[in-house]
Design a protein around this motif. Structure first.
Motif, PDB file in Angstrom:
ATOM      1  N   TYR A 269       0.726  -1.316  -0.091  1.00  0.00           N
ATOM      2  CA  TYR A 269       0.009  -0.038   0.107  1.00  0.00           C
ATOM      3  C   TYR A 269       1.003   1.131   0.002  1.00  0.00           C
ATOM      4  N   GLU A 270       0.365   2.310  -0.539  1.00  0.00           N
ATOM      5  CA  GLU A 270       1.039   3.719  -0.640  1.00  0.00           C
ATOM      6  C   GLU A 270       0.013   4.645   0.063  1.00  0.00           C
ATOM      7  N   ASP A 271       0.524   5.555   0.899  1.00  0.00           N
ATOM      8  CA  ASP A 271      -0.293   6.599   1.269  1.00  0.00           C
ATOM      9  C   ASP A 271      -0.363   7.785   0.445  1.00  0.00           C
ATOM     10  N   ARG A 272      -1.609   8.315   0.399  1.00  0.00           N
ATOM     11  CA  ARG A 272      -1.870   9.373  -0.644  1.00  0.00           C
ATOM     12  C   ARG A 272      -2.680  10.465   0.035  1.00  0.00           C
ATOM     13  N   GLU A 273      -2.440  11.883  -0.293  1.00  0.00           N
ATOM     14  CA  GLU A 273      -3.252  12.882   0.426  1.00  0.00           C
ATOM     15  C   GLU A 273      -4.332  12.990  -0.667  1.00  0.00           C
ATOM     16  N   VAL A 274      -5.613  12.918   0.091  1.00  0.00           N
ATOM     17  CA  VAL A 274      -6.930  13.243  -0.392  1.00  0.00           C
ATOM     18  C   VAL A 274      -7.715  14.466   0.281  1.00  0.00           C
ATOM     19  N   CYS A 275      -8.142  15.260  -0.628  1.00  0.00           N
ATOM     20  CA  CYS A 275      -8.884  16.590  -0.353  1.00  0.00           C
ATOM     21  C   CYS A 275      -9.928  16.667  -0.774  1.00  0.00           C
ATOM     22  N   GLU A 276     -10.797  17.391  -0.009  1.00  0.00           N
ATOM     23  CA  GLU A 276     -12.184  17.732  -0.564  1.00  0.00           C
ATOM     24  C   GLU A 276     -12.332  19.370  -0.410  1.00  0.00           C
ATOM     25  N   PRO A 277     -13.099  19.720  -1.364  1.00  0.00           N
ATOM     26  CA  PRO A 277     -13.285  21.136  -1.240  1.00  0.00           C
ATOM     27  C   PRO A 277     -13.925  21.534  -0.006  1.00  0.00           C
ATOM     28  N   SER A 278     -13.827  22.799   0.537  1.00  0.00           N
ATOM     29  CA  SER A 278     -14.299  23.186   1.765  1.00  0.00           C
ATOM     30  C   SER A 278     -16.017  23.558   1.592  1.00  0.00           C
ATOM     31  N   THR A 279     -16.763  23.336   2.651  1.00  0.00           N
ATOM     32  CA  THR A 279     -18.053  23.489   2.357  1.00  0.00           C
ATOM     33  C   THR A 279     -18.140  25.155   2.500  1.00  0.00           C
ATOM     34  N   VAL A 280     -17.465  25.566   2.939  1.00  0.00           N
ATOM     35  CA  VAL A 280     -17.429  27.123   3.015  1.00  0.00           C
ATOM     36  C   VAL A 280     -16.844  27.881   1.931  1.00  0.00           C
ATOM     37  N   VAL A 281     -17.654  28.799   1.162  1.00  0.00           N
ATOM     38  CA  VAL A 281     -17.088  29.587   0.095  1.00  0.00           C
ATOM     39  C   VAL A 281     -15.782  30.267   0.333  1.00  0.00           C
ATOM     40  N   GLY A 282     -14.609  29.969  -0.190  1.00  0.00           N
ATOM     41  CA  GLY A 282     -13.469  30.416  -0.266  1.00  0.00           C
ATOM     42  C   GLY A 282     -12.729  29.817   1.049  1.00  0.00           C
ATOM     43  N   GLY A 283     -12.863  28.604   1.493  1.00  0.00           N
ATOM     44  CA  GLY A 283     -12.349  28.049   2.796  1.00  0.00           C
ATOM     45  C   GLY A 283     -11.301  27.151   1.983  1.00  0.00           C
ATOM     46  N   VAL A 284     -10.587  26.460   3.129  1.00  0.00           N
ATOM     47  CA  VAL A 284      -9.678  25.965   2.852  1.00  0.00           C
ATOM     48  C   VAL A 284      -9.894  24.523   2.466  1.00  0.00           C
ATOM     49  N   PRO A 285      -9.287  23.700   1.507  1.00  0.00           N
ATOM     50  CA  PRO A 285      -9.570  22.351   1.289  1.00  0.00           C
ATOM     51  C   PRO A 285      -9.441  21.517   2.595  1.00  0.00           C
ATOM     52  N   VAL A 286     -10.417  20.492   2.788  1.00  0.00           N
ATOM     53  CA  VAL A 286      -9.911  19.526   3.804  1.00  0.00           C
ATOM     54  C   VAL A 286      -9.234  18.290   3.270  1.00  0.00           C
ATOM     55  N   CYS A 287      -7.989  17.982   3.880  1.00  0.00           N
ATOM     56  CA  CYS A 287      -7.316  17.150   3.341  1.00  0.00           C
ATOM     57  C   CYS A 287      -7.073  15.700   4.317  1.00  0.00           C
ATOM     58  N   ARG A 288      -6.553  14.795   4.120  1.00  0.00           N
ATOM     59  CA  ARG A 288      -6.424  13.694   4.945  1.00  0.00           C
ATOM     60  C   ARG A 288      -5.574  12.677   4.073  1.00  0.00           C
ATOM     61  N   THR A 289      -5.003  11.949   4.868  1.00  0.00           N
ATOM     62  CA  THR A 289      -4.074  10.890   4.325  1.00  0.00           C
ATOM     63  C   THR A 289      -4.761   9.406   4.225  1.00  0.00           C
ATOM     64  N   GLU A 290      -4.629   8.941   3.004  1.00  0.00           N
ATOM     65  CA  GLU A 290      -5.196   7.577   2.961  1.00  0.00           C
ATOM     66  C   GLU A 290      -4.493   6.611   2.244  1.00  0.00           C
ATOM     67  N   SER A 291      -4.569   5.232   2.803  1.00  0.00           N
ATOM     68  CA  SER A 291      -3.725   4.302   2.194  1.00  0.00           C
ATOM     69  C   SER A 291      -4.522   3.482   1.007  1.00  0.00           C
ATOM     70  N   PHE A 292      -3.562   3.525  -0.059  1.00  0.00           N
ATOM     71  CA  PHE A 292      -4.144   2.997  -1.384  1.00  0.00           C
ATOM     72  C   PHE A 292      -3.412   1.538  -1.644  1.00  0.00           C
ATOM     73  N   PHE A 293      -3.945   0.491  -2.178  1.00  0.00           N
ATOM     74  CA  PHE A 293      -3.447  -0.688  -2.788  1.00  0.00           C
ATOM     75  C   PHE A 293      -2.494  -0.084  -4.053  1.00  0.00           C
ATOM     76  N   LYS A 294      -1.558  -0.732  -3.875  1.00  0.00           N
ATOM     77  CA  LYS A 294      -0.518  -0.512  -5.013  1.00  0.00           C
ATOM     78  C   LYS A 294      -0.131  -1.681  -5.713  1.00  0.00           C
ATOM     79  N   GLU A 295       0.408  -2.687  -5.271  1.00  0.00           N
ATOM     80  CA  GLU A 295       0.731  -3.925  -6.063  1.00  0.00           C
ATOM     81  C   GLU A 295       0.849  -4.993  -4.988  1.00  0.00           C
ATOM     82  N   CYS A 296       0.899  -6.381  -5.748  1.00  0.00           N
ATOM     83  CA  CYS A 296       0.985  -7.436  -5.079  1.00  0.00           C
ATOM     84  C   CYS A 296       2.560  -7.985  -4.913  1.00  0.00           C
TER      85      CYS A 296
END
Length: 419
Positions: A269-296
């Motif tokens: 697995y590898e960690d990637r940063e996932v960001c979502e737009p802020s629910t507030v106009v002009g706000g800073v996106p909300v980001c978090r680190t998630e683990s994604f499958f890469k290979e066997c």
């Protein structure tokens, strides 16, 4: 009190009935062939709730507030069996949708026909049937009315008259522990516990198998090499006739076991940063680190299957023994079999073994100067037991039993007979 006794009698006489057609009767997970509760059920105990459908505004400005309680069991397959108390069952029947009664797949008792009888016994004499018939002439019998109540098509509370049914319900509530004879079945209740009576309290949620993302491990077992044979001298004589060396015969046993090839795959697995737009106009996106499958990632292990024991024997064959006692005995008086069987290893010899860095395991055993006293053919037998293989504390292959056969010829010099 007579009504209360009648309720007791009706519930005590409930008998098993058929449930909705299914490929396999789920009640077999609940009762054994003798009708007893199975020993592998998980007893979830009694759960108590205070639902809205057991708090009812009655005529004449009165109200009734009772607790719902259920004794529940969980089957090995995750189905939930609910035994409501008598007062709880009454209110469930009055509110089949809200209480979850309508979601059960069946009832061990005499089914919903039994519920109609139950309702009639508890509250039937307290219904204003004249008013009911005038407002609903479509009900030709009380059973039709109670059937409509169970189907959620009719509200019963507006047609009560008098106070006898309240007394009956209170008596049922006080004696509920003795009135649990209706079993309700909820399929997949462990997975959907939020929607069943009593909710998820105490329910054991089965661990669902994780989807496979890498291939299953594989095991490859290669053929070992194993042998037993005489090494010296070229033509061994029986003991006593080898006057020059007096050495008997040497036997050697060898075994070579290739490694067991164990192939397994590690999910990476590898960690990637996932960001979502802020629910507030002009706000800073909300980001978090998630683990994604890469290979066997493939791993190939060469596992040693070492020699745990090695045994070798020699046995004079039947034809040689017969020749000694019959033909040789005719020309040489008193000829007999001196020793037909030998334990070569362990006994007259020993063995040692080990494994190299590549996982190949070998062992060698020797029995030197074995004093064969009888001429003929000796059958050699080698038996080997391995340790089996393990990886990270887990057994991969079981111990193996290997064997090999050989022969050894022992000669005798016979003096010429002079007439």
């Amino acid at each position: 009190m007579k009504k209360f006794i009648l309720v007791l009698t009706l519930l005590a006489l409930l008998i098993p009935s058929a449930v909705h057609a299914q490929e396999q009767n789920p009640w077999g997970e609940v009762f054994d062939s003798n009708g007893n509760l199975r020993s592998d059920l998980t007893d979830l105990g009694v759960t108590t709730e205070h639902p809205d459908w057991m708090s009812v505004d009655l005529p004449f400005g009165q109200s009734l507030n009772l607790n719902a309680d259920y004794h529940r069991y969980q089957t090995a397959n995750g189905n939930i069996v609910v035994l409501p108390s008598a007062s709880t069952l009454f209110f469930m029947a009055m509110n089949p949708q809200e209480s979850g009664l309508a979601n059960s797949v069946g009832m061990m008792g005499n089914g919903y026909g039994g519920l109609i009888t139950f309702l009639g016994a508890v509250a039937g004499n307290n219904i204003d049937w004249g008013r009911l018939s005038a407002e609903h002439p479509e009900y030709k019998s009380p059973d039709q009315f109670w059937g409509a109540v169970l189907n959620g098509q009719q509200d019963v509370w507006t047609y009560f008259s008098g106070w006898g049914f309240i007394t009956t319900l209170l008596q049922m509530s006080w004696n509920d522990t003795a009135l649990r004879t209706a079993y309700l079945m909820y399929l997949n209740g462990a997975q959907n516990c939020a929607s069943i009576p009593g909710g998820c309290s105490g329910v054991v949620t089965p661990t669902l198998p994780q989807p496979k993302i890498c291939p299953d491990p594989t095991v490859s077992i290669q053929q070992p090499t194993i042998s037993i044979q005489k090494t010296a001298p070229s033509n061994p004589l029986v003991v006593g006739q080898d006057t020059e060396n007096r050495r008997g015969a040497d036997v050697i046993a060898k075994v070579s076991i290739p490694p067991v090839i164990f192939t397994w795959h590690e999910p990476i697995y590898e960690d990637r940063e996932v960001c979502e737009p802020s629910t507030v106009v002009g706000g800073v996106p909300v980001c978090r680190t998630e683990s994604f499958f890469k290979e066997c990632r493939e791993h190939v292990e060469h596992l040693p299957d070492a020699v745990a024991s090695l045994q070798a024997t020699a046995a004079l064959d039947a034809a040689s023994q017969a020749w000694i006692t019959s033909k040789l005995g005719q020309t040489h008086y008193g000829a007999y079999v001196h020793q037909a069987n030998f334990t070569l290893i362990p006994g007259l010899g020993s063995w040692s073994g080990g494994c190299d860095g590549g996982g190949t395991c070998t062992a060698t055993g020797q029995a030197l100067k074995v004093p064969f006293a009888d001429p003929g053919t000796f059958n050699l037998r080698l038996n080997v037991v391995t340790t089996g293989t393990r990886f990270m504390g887990i057994s991969i292959t079981q111990p193996r039993q290997l064997s090999a056969d050989g022969t050894l010829q022992v000669y005798v010099t016979l003096p010429a007979l002079v007439p």
